[in-house]
Design an enzyme around this catalytic site. Sequence first.
Site, PDB file in Angstrom:
ATOM      1  N   ASN A 148     -14.657 -44.983  52.846  1.00 39.86           N
ATOM      2  CA  ASN A 148     -15.009 -45.024  54.270  1.00 39.86           C
ATOM      3  C   ASN A 148     -15.969 -43.865  54.524  1.00 39.86           C
ATOM      4  OD1 ASN A 148     -15.098 -44.931  57.043  1.00 39.86           O
ATOM      5  ND2 ASN A 148     -12.944 -44.341  57.317  1.00 39.86           N
ATOM      6  N   TRP A 149     -17.234 -44.207  54.663  1.00 42.73           N
ATOM      7  CA  TRP A 149     -18.247 -43.147  54.813  1.00 42.73           C
ATOM      8  C   TRP A 149     -18.228 -42.516  56.202  1.00 42.73           C
ATOM      9  CZ3 TRP A 149     -23.373 -45.313  52.239  1.00 42.73           C
ATOM     10  CH2 TRP A 149     -23.098 -45.613  50.895  1.00 42.73           C
ATOM     11  N   LYS A 150     -17.544 -43.143  57.133  1.00 44.16           N
ATOM     12  CA  LYS A 150     -17.520 -42.675  58.531  1.00 44.16           C
ATOM     13  C   LYS A 150     -18.958 -42.495  59.057  1.00 44.16           C
ATOM     14  CE  LYS A 150     -12.994 -40.802  57.681  1.00 44.16           C
ATOM     15  NZ  LYS A 150     -11.957 -39.840  57.991  1.00 44.16           N
ATOM     16  N   HIS A 184      -8.652 -47.890  62.284  1.00 41.33           N
ATOM     17  CA  HIS A 184      -8.670 -46.537  61.713  1.00 41.33           C
ATOM     18  C   HIS A 184      -8.181 -45.535  62.765  1.00 41.33           C
ATOM     19  CE1 HIS A 184     -10.094 -42.737  60.123  1.00 41.33           C
ATOM     20  NE2 HIS A 184     -10.004 -43.319  58.937  1.00 41.33           N
ATOM     21  N   GLU A 235      -9.257 -42.783  63.693  1.00 43.16           N
ATOM     22  CA  GLU A 235     -10.290 -42.226  64.568  1.00 43.16           C
ATOM     23  C   GLU A 235     -10.659 -43.224  65.676  1.00 43.16           C
ATOM     24  OE1 GLU A 235     -12.722 -41.136  61.237  1.00 43.16           O
ATOM     25  OE2 GLU A 235     -11.163 -39.687  60.730  1.00 43.16           O
ATOM     26  N   GLU A 263      -2.425 -44.379  56.373  1.00 45.74           N
ATOM     27  CA  GLU A 263      -3.126 -43.099  56.465  1.00 45.74           C
ATOM     28  C   GLU A 263      -2.413 -42.190  57.458  1.00 45.74           C
ATOM     29  OE1 GLU A 263      -7.508 -43.676  55.176  1.00 45.74           O
ATOM     30  OE2 GLU A 263      -7.370 -44.075  57.299  1.00 45.74           O
ATOM     31  N   GLY A 307      -8.793 -35.817  56.303  1.00 44.15           N
ATOM     32  CA  GLY A 307      -9.834 -34.802  56.420  1.00 44.15           C
ATOM     33  C   GLY A 307      -9.306 -33.385  56.530  1.00 44.15           C
ATOM     34  N   SER A 360      -7.137 -37.402  52.475  1.00 44.94           N
ATOM     35  CA  SER A 360      -7.457 -36.353  51.501  1.00 44.94           C
ATOM     36  C   SER A 360      -7.227 -36.768  50.049  1.00 44.94           C
ATOM     37  CB  SER A 360      -6.690 -35.065  51.831  1.00 44.94           C
ATOM     38  OG  SER A 360      -7.062 -34.590  53.112  1.00 44.94           O
ATOM     39  N   GLY A 396     -12.131 -41.042  52.369  1.00 45.62           N
ATOM     40  CA  GLY A 396     -13.179 -40.593  53.281  1.00 45.62           C
ATOM     41  C   GLY A 396     -14.109 -39.617  52.585  1.00 45.62           C
ATOM     42  N   GLY A 397     -13.860 -38.327  52.793  1.00 46.65           N
ATOM     43  CA  GLY A 397     -14.748 -37.278  52.288  1.00 46.65           C
ATOM     44  C   GLY A 397     -15.165 -37.432  50.828  1.00 46.65           C
TER      45      GLY A 397
HETATM   46  P1  PGA Z   1     -10.315 -38.348  54.053  1.00 43.81           P
HETATM   47  O1  PGA Z   1     -10.387 -39.622  55.050  1.00 43.81           O
HETATM   48  O2  PGA Z   1     -10.228 -38.922  52.645  1.00 43.81           O
HETATM   49  O3  PGA Z   1     -11.556 -37.589  54.295  1.00 43.81           O
HETATM   50  O4  PGA Z   1      -9.057 -37.616  54.416  1.00 43.81           O
HETATM   51  C1  PGA Z   1      -9.662 -40.790  54.824  1.00 43.81           C
HETATM   52  C2  PGA Z   1      -9.903 -41.790  55.932  1.00 43.81           C
HETATM   53  O5  PGA Z   1      -9.939 -41.391  57.098  1.00 43.81           O
HETATM   54  O6  PGA Z   1     -10.062 -43.013  55.685  1.00 43.81           O
END
Ligand code: PGA
Length: 251
Positions: free
Chosen positions: A9-11, A95, A97, A167, A173, A213, A234-235
């Site tokens: 997930n590149w956000k 998600h 967010e 998640e 993050g 993470s 994500g990251g």
């Molecule tokens: P993260 O994000 O790996 O940066 O913690 C995961 C996500 O929100 O899908």
Amino acid sequence: MRKLYIAGNWKMNTTTTEAEALVKELKVLVADMTEVDMAVAPPFVYLHKAVYLAKDSQIKVGAQNCYFESKGAFTGEIAPEMLKDVGCDFVILGHSERRHVLGETDEVINLKVKKALAAGLEVILCVGELLEEREAEQTEEVVKTQLLGGLKEISAENMAQITIAYEPVWAIGTGKTASPDQAQDVHAYIRKLLADNFSVDVANIVRIQYGGSVKPENAKELMGQPDIDGALVGGASLKADSFAAIAKAAV
Ligand code: PGA
């Protein structure tokens, strides 16, 4: 046996140049990794190019959100049919967010899930508790409400098109990962909910990714758990080498 599924997930990250390089590099790094399904979810504006670049590879391309109508006066929104039209395979919905920053409810997420499935997209449905909810021992209640709310009126047949991503919001993050045992407990609970509310067959086939993470260093232990079938990253998905290393560590 469920095939591992690692999605990035590149956000709201990358430029055109970075997005193109990321898909190209990833394509080379995972070329021989047929034992795991790989996917990337770039921002909307890079989807078309990512689909083109990922052609002839096993990398699926999807979006991070969509709307629940097909077309019309919805300024700024993107229909699932449009995602399908540019060659997307899937969409991430619910998600944390979107839930906590953009205010999406389970009702809205459920409308989106239904519309995305109807448009022929696969769905990664995210669920997960906040830190205060975990501390108040409400994790199962929150996960149950989000899961059953998001999947309301979805048939057992349609569940073949769905992946669940657990998640925990406190692990996204933040560098804090749920321990493999903590994650496994919730994954097993989600699988039980799927068995009770759909069927044992559905519970056996639906993949449940862990997210929060995930990095190459913790991927092996997390995905070594019986009910963890992959990761939503994500990251660490923003660098081709760390994303590929997560997939390599998992198999
Ligand atoms: P993260 O994000 O790996 O940066 O913690 C995961 C996500 O929100 O899908």
